[in-house]
Motif scaffolding. Sequence first.
Motif, mmCIF file in Angstrom:
data_model
loop_
_atom_site.group_PDB
_atom_site.id
_atom_site.type_symbol
_atom_site.label_atom_id
_atom_site.label_comp_id
_atom_site.label_asym_id
_atom_site.label_seq_id
_atom_site.Cartn_x
_atom_site.Cartn_y
_atom_site.Cartn_z
ATOM 1 N N PRO A 19 38.315 36.748 23.134
ATOM 2 C CA PRO A 19 38.079 37.653 24.273
ATOM 3 C C PRO A 19 36.584 37.786 24.592
ATOM 4 C CG PRO A 19 39.516 38.675 22.640
ATOM 5 C CD PRO A 19 38.983 37.418 22.028
ATOM 6 N N ASP A 20 36.276 37.880 25.868
ATOM 7 C CA ASP A 20 34.882 38.030 26.289
ATOM 8 C C ASP A 20 34.242 39.266 25.664
ATOM 9 O OD1 ASP A 20 35.471 36.820 29.679
ATOM 10 O OD2 ASP A 20 35.017 35.731 27.833
ATOM 11 N N SER A 21 35.033 40.299 25.426
ATOM 12 C CA SER A 21 34.502 41.529 24.852
ATOM 13 C C SER A 21 34.020 41.338 23.415
ATOM 14 C CB SER A 21 35.559 42.636 24.895
ATOM 15 O OG SER A 21 36.696 42.263 24.133
ATOM 16 N N VAL A 79 47.219 38.944 29.553
ATOM 17 C CA VAL A 79 47.233 39.733 28.320
ATOM 18 C C VAL A 79 45.983 40.594 28.163
ATOM 19 C CG1 VAL A 79 48.776 38.164 27.096
ATOM 20 C CG2 VAL A 79 46.320 37.831 26.919
ATOM 21 N N GLY A 80 45.169 40.661 29.219
ATOM 22 C CA GLY A 80 44.011 41.539 29.206
ATOM 23 C C GLY A 80 42.793 40.999 28.487
ATOM 24 N N SER A 83 38.157 37.912 32.092
ATOM 25 C CA SER A 83 37.122 38.677 32.789
ATOM 26 C C SER A 83 37.631 39.205 34.122
ATOM 27 C CB SER A 83 35.881 37.811 33.003
ATOM 28 O OG SER A 83 36.228 36.655 33.737
ATOM 29 N N ASN A 84 38.825 38.745 34.578
ATOM 30 C CA ASN A 84 39.382 39.181 35.862
ATOM 31 C C ASN A 84 40.522 40.173 35.662
ATOM 32 O OD1 ASN A 84 37.662 37.431 37.146
ATOM 33 N ND2 ASN A 84 39.154 35.790 37.256
ATOM 34 N N THR A 85 40.426 41.013 34.660
ATOM 35 C CA THR A 85 41.517 41.946 34.359
ATOM 36 C C THR A 85 41.684 42.998 35.444
ATOM 37 O OG1 THR A 85 40.036 43.251 32.980
ATOM 38 C CG2 THR A 85 41.427 41.606 31.874
ATOM 39 N N GLY A 86 40.690 43.190 36.277
ATOM 40 C CA GLY A 86 40.788 44.172 37.347
ATOM 41 C C GLY A 86 41.349 43.596 38.625
ATOM 42 N N LYS A 87 41.675 42.322 38.644
ATOM 43 C CA LYS A 87 42.156 41.642 39.846
ATOM 44 C C LYS A 87 43.537 42.063 40.211
ATOM 45 C CE LYS A 87 40.488 37.218 41.364
ATOM 46 N NZ LYS A 87 40.511 35.808 41.198
#
Length: 87
Positions: A19-21, A79-80, A83-87
């Motif tokens: 994950p990017d986080s 699955v969250g 980086s486009n989880t807000g799309k």
Amino acid sequence: MSDTGRQSFTDKAGSAMKPDSQKGTLEQASDYMKGTMDSAAGSMQPNSQKSGSQKMGDSMTNNSGGNNDSLLNQAKNAVGMGSNTGK
């Protein structure tokens, strides 16, 4: 196996699965640069000159020249982990 001058499939998969986080700034920048360079190489190389495995890899990661999210990015977003989880 990826074609000469292209990012390896295992490198792409490893980068995509983390994950990017959980990545630091340097790792995110490195992934971005590698992806950008591989995408440019994939766009410049005609499909007729790509190996079968490279064609499949490009279709999975959307390096075939389209503007849609790759299958990998769609799965990460679903699955969250993307980086486009807000799309």
